[in-house]
Design an enzyme around this catalytic site. Structure first.
Site, PDB file in Angstrom:
ATOM      1  N   GLY B 227      39.026  26.598  -8.483  1.00 13.81           N
ATOM      2  CA  GLY B 227      39.915  27.526  -7.775  1.00 13.81           C
ATOM      3  C   GLY B 227      40.058  28.834  -8.502  1.00 13.81           C
ATOM      4  O   GLY B 227      39.200  29.210  -9.300  1.00 13.81           O
ATOM      5  N   LEU B 253      34.332  24.087  -1.589  1.00 12.98           N
ATOM      6  CA  LEU B 253      34.364  25.085  -2.651  1.00 12.98           C
ATOM      7  C   LEU B 253      34.397  24.431  -4.030  1.00 12.98           C
ATOM      8  O   LEU B 253      35.171  23.513  -4.264  1.00 12.98           O
ATOM      9  CB  LEU B 253      35.605  25.972  -2.456  1.00 12.98           C
ATOM     10  CG  LEU B 253      35.519  27.336  -3.097  1.00 12.98           C
ATOM     11  CD1 LEU B 253      34.434  28.159  -2.449  1.00 12.98           C
ATOM     12  CD2 LEU B 253      36.865  28.035  -3.005  1.00 12.98           C
ATOM     13  N   ASP B 254      33.590  24.930  -4.956  1.00 13.02           N
ATOM     14  CA  ASP B 254      33.564  24.469  -6.349  1.00 13.02           C
ATOM     15  C   ASP B 254      33.177  23.003  -6.478  1.00 13.02           C
ATOM     16  O   ASP B 254      33.456  22.372  -7.497  1.00 13.02           O
ATOM     17  CB  ASP B 254      34.923  24.693  -7.039  1.00 13.02           C
ATOM     18  CG  ASP B 254      35.327  26.155  -7.048  1.00 13.02           C
ATOM     19  OD1 ASP B 254      34.443  27.017  -6.906  1.00 13.02           O
ATOM     20  OD2 ASP B 254      36.531  26.435  -7.190  1.00 13.02           O
ATOM     21  N   GLU B 255      32.552  22.442  -5.434  1.00 14.44           N
ATOM     22  CA  GLU B 255      32.213  21.018  -5.463  1.00 14.44           C
ATOM     23  C   GLU B 255      30.705  20.780  -5.420  1.00 14.44           C
ATOM     24  O   GLU B 255      30.254  19.648  -5.422  1.00 14.44           O
ATOM     25  CB  GLU B 255      32.875  20.305  -4.277  1.00 14.44           C
ATOM     26  CG  GLU B 255      34.382  20.179  -4.385  1.00 14.44           C
ATOM     27  CD  GLU B 255      34.800  19.198  -5.470  1.00 14.44           C
ATOM     28  OE1 GLU B 255      34.114  18.188  -5.665  1.00 14.44           O
ATOM     29  OE2 GLU B 255      35.822  19.460  -6.126  1.00 14.44           O
TER      30      GLU B 255
ATOM     31  N   ARG D 237      30.296  13.218 -11.115  1.00 14.03           N
ATOM     32  CA  ARG D 237      30.397  14.643 -10.792  1.00 14.03           C
ATOM     33  C   ARG D 237      29.192  15.430 -11.307  1.00 14.03           C
ATOM     34  O   ARG D 237      28.999  16.580 -10.974  1.00 14.03           O
ATOM     35  CB  ARG D 237      31.707  15.210 -11.411  1.00 14.03           C
ATOM     36  CG  ARG D 237      31.989  16.664 -11.087  1.00 14.03           C
ATOM     37  CD  ARG D 237      32.186  16.863  -9.597  1.00 14.03           C
ATOM     38  NE  ARG D 237      32.275  18.273  -9.250  1.00 14.03           N
ATOM     39  CZ  ARG D 237      31.220  19.040  -8.963  1.00 14.03           C
ATOM     40  NH1 ARG D 237      30.007  18.526  -9.016  1.00 14.03           N
ATOM     41  NH2 ARG D 237      31.386  20.295  -8.633  1.00 14.03           N
TER      42      ARG D 237
END
Lengths: 309, 309, 309, 309
Positions: B227, B253-255, D237
Site C-alpha cells: 500500500g 495490487l502489490d500481490e 508468497r
C-alpha cells in the site's frame, strides 16, 4: 597417538542407514557429475542414456565456459527405482558408452550413501562445534567418522557428539611421523577431510597420499591478507569489511580453488578481539556452506577456480 | 496526448540491428523456455530434438517443484548456425512434436531479437534514468521504444536518450480515455511494460488488454508495508532494514509474483528523507535486475511465485 | 586546455544560497571536529564552551582509540542562532581557549557553507554521472564546481548538468604541464577533489600542492587486487565476491586511508564483462557514500585508517 | 516443576568475579544512559558532573529525535578509579542534581556487574545453544543463571553448560500456575529474560509482574508474516529474502519495539525445510546481537521503536 571414544555412537537423526541394514527407505536418487571439452551432443547423449534406463532427471545444472572451444561441466540428479542395486551396472555401462565417447571426467553416486568425513582441529572450537552441531541436527548429508587434533583440549566437547577423537601431537621434529599416523588412521576410511581451524600446514606429500579432497577455512577474504594474523593486518590496514574463505587445500598455501567466501562489516569501534569474535561467525558460516555444497556434489574444480552449482 | 521526440534516435552501443538490415553478425543463439507436469523423458526428448537439428546446448537450467507429481520448468540456451532463418521452422516442428507430447507451455526466441520495452513514470526520475542509462551503455538486451508519463516533468531528461516521451495525463474522470490512449500507443509495439515509479494504478482491464507482461517496482519489502507510504510506516514501526520489491503487476495490487527484492540497513539516525534517499538506490537496483532477468528469459511464473534461473 | 560551459548553471534544488544572497533561511547548524591525545576533561571543556555561548548540541560522536594513552576523536553538531555571523568569533575563541589547552587538531564549519568539489574523470562515465545526478537531486551537501578530464568524451554528458568541463590531455611527456594546468584551474576554488575513475596517477607533488583532500575509487576490495586490471585478476583467482574501495589518495598508490568498501557476490556464471558491469554498480555506490560522508564531516583520518562517524 | 542441576557451575572464561570476591581487577568503567525532552545544556551538565568527580568519558553517543522539541537520548561510558565503591554515591548525587533539572529517565551501571539472564526455550535448540556457547567463550557480558522450558527435551544439552534447567510444563488449563511458578523462580534473580524460541505466549500479567525486559526472537522479517508459520507463508508468497526479528516482548504479540533484524537470500530451489534451516542461522545470529547490545546498554526504547547506539 591417543584415541578416545567416550560413548557409543548415537544414531544421527535423519541419517540413512548403511547398506544391508533395515534403515530408512531408499530415496532412489542418484547424482551424475561430468566434465569434458564441449562439443555438440553431450547433453543429448547423457539424457538419452538415463532415459533409456528408466531414470527421471529431477535437477540439471550445466556450465560451458565458452560457447566455442570451452569446457563443459554438468551436474544432474536423477530418480531411478532400485538405484542401490542397479548403480554398479549403471556405472559400468556409462563408463563403457557415453564417457569414452566424449573423453569425460565423471562420477556417479547414490545420494543415500553418505560421504565419510574427518575433521581436523587445533584449539579454536567454533568451526568444529558448528559442524558437529549441524551434522547432529541433520543439516549435512554426511557421516562424521573422526576428529583429529594436535591438541587434547577439545576431546571432551567432541565426546558428547559420539565421534572418536584422535590426539596426534605435531612438532617440527615429529611432523613426518605425525602425518604417517594421520594417514594410517584415515586411509580408506574417509571421503573428505575438513580443516576446521587446524593450525598446522599439511605437507604436499600428505595431500598427495590422503587421496581425498581437503577443505580448509582461512580467516580472511583471500587473496587479501593471505598468510598469518589476518585480523591484525585487517585492522592495521583499516578495511571496512572482514571475511573468510573456504578453499580446497593445495601445496601452495592459501592458493587452492575457492569454494565460498563471505564478509561482515566492521568499523573503528571494533578492536582486535571484536574482529576475532565477528570473524568467528563468518568462518563457521562459510565453512559450513562449503562442506554442505561439497557433499551435495555441487562443487567442481576448474583449474584454479570452482564452479558451484 | 502530447508526444515529444526531440532528437533522432541514436544507435545504441552494442545493440543488434533489426532483422534484414546490415547489422552485427548474428550470434546464432536461441533460448527455449518450457514448463509442464513432470514425468520421465522430458529432458531427453527436448535435448534429442535439438541435437537432431544440429544445435549445441550451451546453458541449461531445470527445476522440478516436486520429484513426484511436481511441475517441470526449464530454460536452455542453444547455438544453431543460421538460427535467424531456421527459427520459424524450428518452432513449428517443436510445436508439432515435443510440446504436445508433454502438454508444454513453451516459447523459443532468437537472442538477437531484442524485446521492445515501454517505461511508465510519474515524477520520480531515479528508476527511469537508471534504466535509460544502463540501456544506453549496453547493459540490457532490450530496445526501449517509448516512455509514457502522466506528467510532463521528465520530458527533457528523456529527450537526451532519444526515446519518444508521451505525456498522457490521468485524472479520476479521464482514466478510461487515458488508458485507451496508452493502449493505442503501445499495442503491438512492445513486448514488456515497466512501471518505473508510475503512481497510477493500472486497471485490470488494461492489464488484460495490453497483452504483455507488466513489471512494477514497489518501494517496500513486500508483503511488509504493502500500500501507500511504506517509508513513513517503516519509520514508525522502527524496522532496521528497508527494501524494494519488483513484481509482475496483477489486478490485486502489490500481490503479483515477486521477481526480485533487496534491502538496506537503516537506523534511528535516518529521518524520513534519508529513508526515501536510501530507498531510491534499492528501488533502482532491484528494478534493473528484474528487467534484465526478465529480458534474458530467466523468469518463469509459477502460480503466485516465480522461478528465476 | 579547453574549457567548455555549454549552458548557464541551473540552481540546484535544495542548495543553500551563497552568503550575502537572499537564499534559504540559515539552518544555524555548525559542526566541530576535534582530535587530540586523550585525557580527562576534554568533553567537559568542549561542551561547556558551546553551552556558555548558547549553542545546543544536537549530535555527538566520540571515539577514544584506547582508554589509557589513546587518541580522542570527536564530531559534534550544534545549533546556534545567528551562526553565520557568529562563526568567526566562535572559531577565534575556541582557538584561543579550548584547543591549545589540549593540543587539538580541529575545525569548525557552518553546515550551510557547502564544500566546493572538483570531479576528475577519464572515459568511464558511471561514477561521474552518478555523482552529478545525486548532486542535482539534492543528495549531497556540496557544490560541484568543475569537472576535469584527460579526454573530451564526456563533455556533452556533463554539459546537461551545467558544470564546466575542462579537457586537459595528459601524456607521459606533458604530465608536469598538465598537472600545473590542473593546479592553476583549481587552486583556491575547491575544497575537495574526487577521482571518479580518473585513469592517471596524480604525482606526489600535485597531491602536496593541491592542498585539499583527494578521494579515489579503486575497483577492487583493497588490499586484494591492488594495481591494474582487478576484475581480470579476480576472475582468474576465482573469488566469490568482488568489490570497490573509496580511499584518500596518497603518494603510495592504493595505500591511502580507506573510507568505505563494499562487495557483491559473483559466480562462475559471470564472465569478464559481467564483472565490469556488476563492479560499476558497487563503484558508484561506494564512491557516493564516501563523498557524502566526507562532506558531512563524518570522516577523520587516524594514521593509515579512518574513523567514520 | 523439576529443576535439574547436573554439575557444579564452571567458571566462565573472562567473566568478572562477583563483588566481594577476589576476582579480576575492576575495570572502573561505568555506563550512564539518559533520556529527556531536549533543551540546551543537557550535555554540558552531564559532562561537567562527571568531570568534577574525576571521571573520564571514553565513549559518547547521542541522538536527538528533532532539533526543536525532540527527545534527547544519550549513552556514555566513563572511567572512574574506584567506581565499584563510589557508584552508590555517584547515583545519589546524579539523581539529586542533574537528573531532576532536566526531568531525566536514566540509569547508571558498573560495567563489571554482569546482568543476570534467564533463557526460555521449548524444543528448538539452535538459539539456546548458540547463546550458551557464546556466553561460555566470553562473548557476552552477562551471567546466564537459569534456563526455563515447557519441555524436558533440552535438559541434557543445557547440563553441559552448568546452568540450572527448570522444566515447567504449560497447558491451556495450567498456564496461570505455570506462570506463577516462573515468577517464583525468577523474581529478583534476573535482569533480563530471553525467549529463545519459546513457543508459549507470555501473558500481559506475567510481563507486568516480571519487572525486567523480555527479548523475543520472531522467525520472520516483521512486520511481514507476523503470527504463526512464517516460513510456510514466505514460501507461498514467493519472497526472495527471509529474515528474523529480535524485539522486546509486549502484550501486543509481534508488535514490540524492534532491536535487530537481518535477512538471507532464498530462491525457488529452497523447499520448506531449507527455509527452516537457513532461517535458524539468521534467528540465532539476530538474537545473539540483540542480547549482546541490550546487555552492553546500547538499546534505548523510544515509543514503538528503539535507538541502538
Amino acid at each position: 597417538m591417543t584415541q578416545t571414544v567416550t560413548s557409543p555412537r548415537p544414531p544421527r537423526p535423519g541419517a540413512a542407514a548403511a547398506p544391508g541394514t533395515a534403515g530408512p527407505a531408499a530415496s532412489d536418487l542418484g547424482r551424475l557429475l561430468a566434465s569434458c571439452v564441449d562439443r555438440p551432443g553431450i547433453v543429448s547423449a547423457i539424457t538419452a542414456f538415463l532415459h533409456d534406463r528408466g531414470a527421471n532427471i529431477t535437477q540439471y545444472d550445466q556450465e560451458t565456459t565458452d560457447p566455442v572451444g570451452g569446457r563443459f561441466f554438468q551436474r544432474l540428479v536423477f530418480h531411478l527405482p532400485g538405484l542401490r542395486e542397479r548403480l554398479p551396472q549403471l556405472e559400468r555401462e556409462f563408463g563403457e558408452t557415453v564417457a569414452p565417447r566424449f573423453g569425460m571426467t565423471w562420477r556417479m553416486r547414490d545420494v543415500d550413501a553418505l560421504p565419510r568425513v574427518a575433521l581436523f582441529v587445533s584449539r579454536y572450537d567454533h568451526c568444529l562445534l558448528d559442524l558437529l552441531w549441524r551434522w547432529r541436527r541433520g543439516e549435512f548429508p554426511i557421516d562424521i567418522v573422526q576428529v583429529v587434533s594436535n591438541h587434547p583440549d577439545l576431546a571432551e566437547a567432541v565426546a558428547g557428539f559420539g565421534v572418536p577423537y584422535a590426539h596426534i601431537p605435531v612438532t617440527r621434529a615429529t611432523k613426518p611421523e605425525a602425518e604417517q599416523a594421520q594417514l594410517d588412521l584415515l586411509r580408506d576410511r574417509v571421503d573428505l577431510v575438513v580443516l576446521a581451524r587446524y593450525m598446522q600446514i599439511l605437507s604436499g606429500d600428505l595431500l598427495d597420499r590422503i587421496g581425498v579432497p581437503v577443505i580448509n577455512i582461512h580467516h580472511s577474504f583471500l587473496p587479501a591478507f593471505a598468510g598469518a594474523s589476518p585480523y591484525d593486518r585487517a585492522r592495521e590496514r583499516g578495511v571496512k569489511l572482514i571475511g573468510a574463505t573456504a578453499h580446497y587445500a593445495t601445496e601452495d598455501l592459501d592458493e587452492g580453488p575457492i569454494i565460498e567466501q563471505d564478509v561482515i562489516r566492521v568499523s573503528h569501534r571494533h578492536n582486535a578481539a571484536d574482529l576475532v569474535r565477528l570473524g568467528a561467525d563468518i568462518e563457521r558460516t562459510v565453512l559450513a556452506r562449503a562442506v554442505r555444497w561439497h557433499c551435495e556434489d555441487r562443487v567442481m574444480v576448474n583449474g584454479r577456480t570452482t564452479i558451484v552449482f
